[in-house]
Write an enzyme that holds these catalytic residues in place. Structure first.
Site, mmCIF file in Angstrom:
data_model
loop_
_atom_site.group_PDB
_atom_site.id
_atom_site.type_symbol
_atom_site.label_atom_id
_atom_site.label_comp_id
_atom_site.label_asym_id
_atom_site.label_seq_id
_atom_site.Cartn_x
_atom_site.Cartn_y
_atom_site.Cartn_z
ATOM 1 N N TYR A 39 7.100 -26.339 79.043
ATOM 2 C CA TYR A 39 8.502 -26.730 79.171
ATOM 3 C C TYR A 39 9.340 -25.465 79.092
ATOM 4 O O TYR A 39 9.001 -24.530 78.356
ATOM 5 C CB TYR A 39 8.914 -27.653 78.010
ATOM 6 C CG TYR A 39 8.171 -28.967 77.989
ATOM 7 C CD1 TYR A 39 8.596 -30.039 78.775
ATOM 8 C CD2 TYR A 39 7.053 -29.150 77.174
ATOM 9 C CE1 TYR A 39 7.922 -31.257 78.751
ATOM 10 C CE2 TYR A 39 6.370 -30.365 77.151
ATOM 11 C CZ TYR A 39 6.817 -31.408 77.936
ATOM 12 O OH TYR A 39 6.155 -32.615 77.923
ATOM 13 N N GLU A 62 -2.828 -31.952 73.316
ATOM 14 C CA GLU A 62 -2.347 -30.744 72.617
ATOM 15 C C GLU A 62 -3.044 -30.536 71.271
ATOM 16 O O GLU A 62 -2.384 -30.330 70.240
ATOM 17 C CB GLU A 62 -0.823 -30.797 72.432
ATOM 18 C CG GLU A 62 -0.075 -30.743 73.748
ATOM 19 C CD GLU A 62 1.432 -30.556 73.629
ATOM 20 O OE1 GLU A 62 1.972 -30.648 72.510
ATOM 21 O OE2 GLU A 62 2.062 -30.307 74.673
ATOM 22 N N GLN A 68 9.054 -36.408 81.342
ATOM 23 C CA GLN A 68 8.389 -37.675 81.526
ATOM 24 C C GLN A 68 9.106 -38.435 82.628
ATOM 25 O O GLN A 68 9.806 -37.790 83.414
ATOM 26 C CB GLN A 68 8.367 -38.428 80.207
ATOM 27 C CG GLN A 68 7.607 -37.652 79.115
ATOM 28 C CD GLN A 68 7.339 -38.423 77.838
ATOM 29 O OE1 GLN A 68 7.584 -39.610 77.736
ATOM 30 N NE2 GLN A 68 6.848 -37.732 76.808
ATOM 31 N N GLU A 122 1.803 -31.901 81.662
ATOM 32 C CA GLU A 122 3.170 -31.989 81.128
ATOM 33 C C GLU A 122 3.930 -30.763 81.612
ATOM 34 O O GLU A 122 3.520 -29.629 81.319
ATOM 35 C CB GLU A 122 3.189 -32.019 79.591
ATOM 36 C CG GLU A 122 2.730 -33.326 79.005
ATOM 37 C CD GLU A 122 2.925 -33.396 77.491
ATOM 38 O OE1 GLU A 122 3.903 -32.837 76.968
ATOM 39 O OE2 GLU A 122 2.068 -34.020 76.841
HETATM 40 O O1 AHR Z 1 6.571 -34.814 76.312
HETATM 41 C C1 AHR Z 1 6.999 -34.669 74.988
HETATM 42 C C2 AHR Z 1 5.932 -34.065 74.091
HETATM 43 O O2 AHR Z 1 5.704 -32.740 74.468
HETATM 44 C C3 AHR Z 1 4.570 -34.676 74.156
HETATM 45 O O3 AHR Z 1 4.442 -35.778 73.325
HETATM 46 C C4 AHR Z 1 3.671 -33.574 73.688
HETATM 47 O O4 AHR Z 1 2.394 -33.643 74.241
HETATM 48 C C5 AHR Z 1 4.422 -32.324 74.063
HETATM 49 O O5 AHR Z 1 4.526 -31.447 73.001
#
Ligand code: AHR
Length: 504
Positions: free
Chosen positions: A245, A174, A353, A293
């Site tokens: 996310y 990122e 995760q 992610e």
């Molecule tokens: O997965 C949590 C965090 O989300 C990670 O460390 C980062 O890459 C993202 O912003």
């Protein structure tokens, strides 16, 4: 039933062979993912190395082929040398990304050992925040070079005679994000990533490299970042990363479930940026995507800020411990369907995760480990979603949402496993009010029968699992699907995750 969806499947109409790494995951040195998650010496379930056997068992159940490590934001100030060698000599460090204390009890060697137990490959990230080309090269030499050099011999002295042969390497994490330690502009990152990639390939030409894309679709530099950085890195890397996310922050479940359509759009735009650079470069090389992610992440935001602001410098504080409910599992299912639908370009994906931190697997400090709601759609996709993604032709009813306009009631993907003679349909009915009848044309799968119709449904969208009680779990509902003359009719209950398996 007034809501109907038709889907046509043909074994010749294919999106792509699915790279099994689509079902990857991620472990970061963050919160209780490592300490108190995979590793907890003294716990009744710990093995001789301090790894929790109950966690290994659940990770094995998910059949995760690749696990990204050690971050995440953590990697942008990671000094890998601190994490190798005799444990008692390893330093404690201030971990700046999450304002925590890093003990370095678990490092590269221990994590690699852990993945031997779960049957996963390591996907390693290098620090391009506070460090650069030389350190990335040294780490690669340490991990993959057989012997006879400073860092490979150091690994051997540390007890690992054979190289780890780590294949996939992320060029930072990122780096577009202003929160990142050592955040870069697109030009700075593009140049650094290209030069690091070039040098790393000289050490080990067999590796695959991932260049950082945007950290989410909403960041102002998207999609300029992809085009600008790829102009530098295109020749030297194999994948560009995507991260995303979602959350139901406004408690609008109907709209929440529309967010997977944004993910579709995000992927299409990144593909377009890659293909734009491909055209600019007059090259035949196609850039693929590592969606390394993805998940639902919002329940724990306030607690995280409180720990970082008011209780910093703890070792393994309980951060990002989202407790997932049933509607989160539906969105995770929808996100998996989206990934399968783009299997021609998305080759690697990591559910972020794996343990305790925004994770399908949770542990209790003194008690056992347990499965969150999102465990199940991931399990089903990982188990039955291997083979070839078919190109389904779908049409059917829609409903309205507050921010995303009209969306389809059903989102579905189908995977054909030629060797096993099996076809699996994954479908979410995201209409929260009404059931839908799904008619699937499977005439070209002659001689197939329905093996099972697995379903996850719950009257309470907010139902959660806990260590004590599993409320959300899949059940068999074989009476919901029947097959006649090559047409399969399935009832998809309102707000449900469905896995319909056919075989010979
Ligand atoms: O997965 C949590 C965090 O989300 C990670 O460390 C980062 O890459 C993202 O912003």
């Amino acid at each position: 039933m007034s809501r109907r969806v038709k889907m046509m499947l043909d074994k010749e109409l294919q999106i792509s062979r699915i790279d099994e790494r689509l079902y990857g995951s991620f472990i970061e040195h963050l919160g209780r993912a490592v300490y108190g998650g995979i590793y907890q010496p003294g716990h009744p379930a710990a093995d001789e190395n301090g790894f929790r056997k109950d966690v290994i068992q659940l990770a094995e159940e998910l059949h995760v082929p690749i696990i990204r490590y050690p971050g995440g934001n953590f990697v942008s100030n990671f000094y890998w040398e601190d994490s190798v060698g005799p444990v008692e000599e390893r330093p404690r460090r201030l971990e700046l990304a999450w304002r925590s204390l890093e003990k370095n009890e678990i490092g590269i060697h221990e994590f690699y050992q852990w993945t031997r137990k779960t049957g996963s490959e390591v996907m390693m990230a290098v620090n391009l925040g506070t460090r650069g080309i030389a350190d990335a090269c040294n780490l690669l030499e340490y991990c993959n070079h057989p012997s006879g050099t400073k860092y490979s011999d150091m690994r051997i002295r540390h007890g690992a005679k054979d190289p780890y042969n780590i294949k996939v390497w992320c060029l930072g994490n990122e780096m577009d994000g202003p929160w990142q330690i050592g955040h870069k502009t697109m030009e700075e990152y593009g140049r650094l990533a290209a030069e690091t990639a070039k040098a790393m390939r000289l050490i080990d030409p067999a590796i695959e490299l991932v260049s950082c894309g945007s950290s989410d679709r909403g960041i102002p530099t998207f999609p300029e970042w992809e085009a600008a950085t790829l102009m530098h890195t295109y020749e030297y890397v194999d994948y560009i990363s995507m991260h995303q996310y979602y959350g139901n922050r406004e408690n609008d479940s109907n709209d929440f479930l529309a967010q997977s359509d944004e993910m579709d759009d995000f992927i299409r735009t990144v593909v377009a940026a890659c293909d734009y650079v491909k055209a600019r470069k007059r090259t035949r090389k196609t850039m693929n995507i590592s969606f390394d992610e993805w998940n639902v992440w919002f329940h724990s935001n306030e607690a995280e800020n409180d720990i970082k602001e008011n209780h910093p410098w703890q070792s393994a504080p309980p951060m990002l411990e989202d407790i997932y409910n049933f509607e989160d599992a539906l969105l995770v299912g929808l996100m998996l369907i989206t990934l399968i639908s783009h299997a021609d370009r998305v080759k690697i994906a990591c559910l972020a995760q794996l343990v305790n931190v925004i994770a399908p697997i949770m542990t209790d400090e003194k008690g056992g480990a347990w499965r969150q709601t999102i465990f199940y759609p991931f399990l089903h996709a990982s188990k039955y979603g291997r083979g070839t993604a078919l190109l389904p032709v779908i049409s059917g009813t829609k409903h309205d949402t507050s921010k995303h306009g009209e969306i389809t009631d059903v989102k579905a993907a189908a995977v054909y496993h030629e060797e096993k003679n099996e076809v699996t349909v994954f479908a979410v009915n995201r209409n929260l009010e009404e059931d839908v009848e799904l008619t699937t044309d499977v005439r070209c799968f002659e001689g197939y029968r329905i093996l099972e119709h697995i379903v996850m449904e719950n009257d309470d969208l907010k139902a959660v699992n806990t260590l004590q009680k599993e409320t959300v779990y899949p059940v068999k509902a074989n009476d919901r699907s029947c097959l006649n003359d090559g047409y399969m009719t399935s009832v998809l209950k309102k707000a449900s995750w469905n896995v319909i398996r056919l075989g010979k």
